[in-house]
Enzyme design. Structure first.
Site, PDB file in Angstrom:
ATOM      1  N   ARG A 113     107.823 -25.404   5.248  1.00 22.47           N
ATOM      2  CA  ARG A 113     107.345 -25.701   6.608  1.00 22.47           C
ATOM      3  C   ARG A 113     107.446 -24.418   7.411  1.00 22.47           C
ATOM      4  O   ARG A 113     108.539 -23.884   7.622  1.00 22.47           O
ATOM      5  CB  ARG A 113     108.184 -26.809   7.250  1.00 22.47           C
ATOM      6  CG  ARG A 113     107.928 -26.963   8.730  1.00 22.47           C
ATOM      7  CD  ARG A 113     108.547 -28.208   9.317  1.00 22.47           C
ATOM      8  NE  ARG A 113     107.844 -29.398   8.863  1.00 22.47           N
ATOM      9  CZ  ARG A 113     108.025 -30.629   9.355  1.00 22.47           C
ATOM     10  NH1 ARG A 113     108.922 -30.823  10.320  1.00 22.47           N
ATOM     11  NH2 ARG A 113     107.352 -31.646   8.885  1.00 22.47           N
ATOM     12  N   ARG A 298     105.753 -41.348   3.005  1.00 21.55           N
ATOM     13  CA  ARG A 298     105.882 -39.905   2.771  1.00 21.55           C
ATOM     14  C   ARG A 298     106.524 -39.676   1.407  1.00 21.55           C
ATOM     15  O   ARG A 298     106.104 -38.813   0.642  1.00 21.55           O
ATOM     16  CB  ARG A 298     106.741 -39.249   3.862  1.00 21.55           C
ATOM     17  CG  ARG A 298     106.112 -39.194   5.242  1.00 21.55           C
ATOM     18  CD  ARG A 298     104.890 -38.298   5.282  1.00 21.55           C
ATOM     19  NE  ARG A 298     105.183 -36.932   4.873  1.00 21.55           N
ATOM     20  CZ  ARG A 298     105.706 -35.986   5.667  1.00 21.55           C
ATOM     21  NH1 ARG A 298     105.973 -36.254   6.939  1.00 21.55           N
ATOM     22  NH2 ARG A 298     105.933 -34.755   5.208  1.00 21.55           N
TER      23      ARG A 298
END
Ligand code: CP
Ligand code: NVA
Length: 314
Positions: A113, A298
């Site tokens: 990320r 997810r």
């Protein structure tokens, strides 16, 4: 072009490959549920990550991405290790390319990320192991895989359905736009003109055949929709908080807006939500909300992605 199976953006894939990952995710979810009920352990894929080590690098905070990847990696037989961007001074202490080369000597995949999407592309270009996009300022493909999985679970195939977005044109919206270029659904997007999606993104999606309709009116977007989606007004890295609040107030998903959609429409939000801003408590906690299934998915969607990255599914 490398044969490495990176997962950087939905636009990089064919609809068939994306559907394969989604079908794998559904199968893994069913198996996990059955195993929990019966105590069995068998996965339809075995343990495709056995002996593999996956690095997770976070430049920004995360609950869902961090935990769901960690659990998913373990459930597929792999091991995860986590570093924060600040620990390694990502992009500062050495070049992104050298970071990629070094990490590739230690681990079998990198999930990262980072805000700067160009740096993600640079990392992938220099890595010799698969790289997975865990969110950049530009896109959030893992989230939208979980969202589509959730839609399929609740409402069946997304083809021919109408999805509405109301709010900021952020990273999640961009990945939904990529999805609209791959799956034949109608995508209605309502944003303030000042926070509209990048024209190049919309032009690209339309050139790929996407049925995208832009408006500044959230009621027009929500009308007749099978699914209404929103996200926070201030994303990670945004600095103009006050301006965003003023511009985005009319785009809140509340009961009045939801009445424009189909009576059985579902509501999605990638979370974290700022209740009372982009979505009301009544909608978040209402019968049409699927936000916590979306969060759970997810885990399953990313197991499908990981299985694909490691070649466990064709
Ligand atoms: N939706 C999502 O990506 O959540 P986190 O930021 O908590 O990972
Ligand atoms: N658009 C949000 C998504 C968080 C998961 C952000 O980038 O902060």
């Amino acid at each position: 072009m490398t044969s490495l199976r990176h997962f950087l953006d939905l636009s990089d894939f064919s609809a068939e490959d994306l559907q394969l990952m989604l079908d794998t995710a559904h199968a893994l979810k069913s198996q996990r549920r059955a195993a929990r009920r019966n105590g069995g352990e068998d996965s339809p894929l075995g343990l495709p990550l056995a002996g593999k080590k996956i690095a997770m690098v976070f430049e920004q905070p995360s609950l869902r991405t961090r935990m769901s990847f960690d659990v998913g990696i373990r459930e597929l037989g792999g091991q995860s290790l986590m570093v924060s961007g600040s620990e390694i001074e990502l992009g500062e202490r050495e070049s992104i390319a050298d970071t990629a080369r070094v990490m590739s000597r230690y681990v079998d995949a990198i999930m990262i990320r980072m805000l700067d999407h160009d740096q993600l592309v640079e990392l992938a270009a220099n890595a010799t192991v698969p790289v997975i996009n865990g969110l950049t300022k530009r896109s959030h493909p893992c989230q939208v895989m979980a969202d589509i999985m959730t839609f399929e679970e609740k409402k069946g195939p997304i083809a021919g359905r109408t999805i509405a977005w109301t709010g900021d044109a952020n990273n999640v919206l961009a990945s939904w736009t990529h999805a609209a270029a791959r799956f034949p659904f109608t995508f209605k997007i309502a944003t303030p003109p000042e926070l509209a999606p990048r024209p190049e993104l919309i032009a690209w999606a339309k050139s790929q055949g996407a049925d995208i309709r832009l408006t500044a009116d959230p009621y027009e977007a929500a009308e007749g929709a099978d699914c209404v989606i929103t996200d926070c007004w201030v994303s990670m890295g945004d600095k103009d908080e006050g301006r965003r609040h003023n511009l985005l107030k009319p785009y809140q998903v509340n009961e009045k807006l939801l009445r424009e959609a189909q009576s059985d429409a579902i509501v999605m939000h990638c979370l974290p939500a700022t209740r009372g801003e982009e979505v009301t408590d009544a909608v978040m906690d209402g019968l049409q909300s699927v936000v916590f299934d979306e969060a759970e998915n997810r885990l399953h969607a990313q197991k499908g992605i990981l299985a694909w990255c490691f070649g466990a599914v064709a």
